[in-house]
Design a protein around this motif. Structure first.
Motif, short mmCIF file in Angstrom:
data_model
loop_
_atom_site.label_atom_id
_atom_site.label_comp_id
_atom_site.label_asym_id
_atom_site.label_seq_id
_atom_site.Cartn_x
_atom_site.Cartn_y
_atom_site.Cartn_z
N ASP A 5 -2.06 20.18 -51.31
CA ASP A 5 -0.99 20.70 -50.73
C ASP A 5 0.30 20.18 -51.13
OD1 ASP A 5 0.33 22.45 -48.47
OD2 ASP A 5 0.84 20.32 -47.88
N LYS A 6 0.17 18.76 -51.21
CA LYS A 6 1.51 18.12 -51.61
C LYS A 6 2.45 17.81 -50.63
CE LYS A 6 0.72 19.26 -56.54
NZ LYS A 6 0.99 19.58 -57.63
N ALA A 7 2.43 18.18 -49.50
CA ALA A 7 3.36 17.95 -48.32
C ALA A 7 3.70 16.40 -48.08
CB ALA A 7 3.02 18.55 -46.89
N PRO A 41 -1.93 18.99 -43.92
CA PRO A 41 -2.50 20.15 -43.18
C PRO A 41 -3.86 20.33 -43.19
CG PRO A 41 -1.72 20.97 -45.33
CD PRO A 41 -1.30 19.52 -45.21
N VAL A 42 -4.73 19.59 -44.01
CA VAL A 42 -5.94 19.34 -44.10
C VAL A 42 -6.45 18.21 -43.35
CG1 VAL A 42 -6.37 21.08 -45.98
CG2 VAL A 42 -6.25 18.63 -46.53
N GLU A 43 -5.79 17.13 -42.72
CA GLU A 43 -6.07 15.91 -42.16
C GLU A 43 -6.87 15.23 -43.08
OE1 GLU A 43 -7.55 17.17 -38.11
OE2 GLU A 43 -5.67 18.16 -37.62
N CYS A 98 4.58 6.78 -53.20
CA CYS A 98 3.33 6.02 -53.72
C CYS A 98 2.20 6.99 -53.66
CB CYS A 98 3.09 4.79 -52.80
SG CYS A 98 2.42 5.26 -51.10
N ILE A 99 2.40 8.18 -53.51
CA ILE A 99 1.37 9.11 -53.77
C ILE A 99 1.38 10.17 -55.06
CG2 ILE A 99 0.37 11.23 -52.78
CD1 ILE A 99 1.88 10.34 -49.96
#
Length: 107
Positions: free
Chosen positions: A14-16, A51-53, A25-26
């Motif tokens: 999702d990249k949020a 959003p997908v925990e 760092c992601i």
């Protein structure tokens, strides 16, 4: 300690989390996002926006996802500290743990 991105992110990305990370760092892999553990400052900003925990504090990682702790560390072997994902191309390959997850069929 650092945060870890686990299996729910595989093939979702999702990249949020990228927008929320204050230290950049992601990093993006072909099928999953990865947190560079030595660059992570443990702020937790990425966790609530996923959003997908899929983001967990390393000590809170469910046993079912324990291999992702190793994946997020080992995927950076040979890269060291890339210095921020915004100035870094996507990772060339995923960790073997991610490669072992079946690719969803598209119908």
């Amino acid at each position: 300690m650092a945060y870890v991105i686990a299996q729910p992110c595989v093939d979702i990305k999702d990249k949020a989390c990228l927008d929320e990370c204050p230290v950049d760092c992601i990093y993006e892999g072909p099928r999953k996002m990865y947190i560079q553990p030595d660059e992570c400052v443990d702020c937790g900003a990425c966790e609530p926006v996923c959003p997908v925990e899929a983001v967990f504090y390393e000590d809170d990682l469910p046993e079912a996802f324990s291999e992702y702790r190793v994946a997020d560390r080992e995927v950076f072997d040979g890269l060291g500290l890339p210095g921020g994902s915004r100035d870094h191309a996507p990772l060339a390959a995923d960790h073997a743990v991610v490669d072992a997850v079946p690719v969803p069929s598209r119908t």
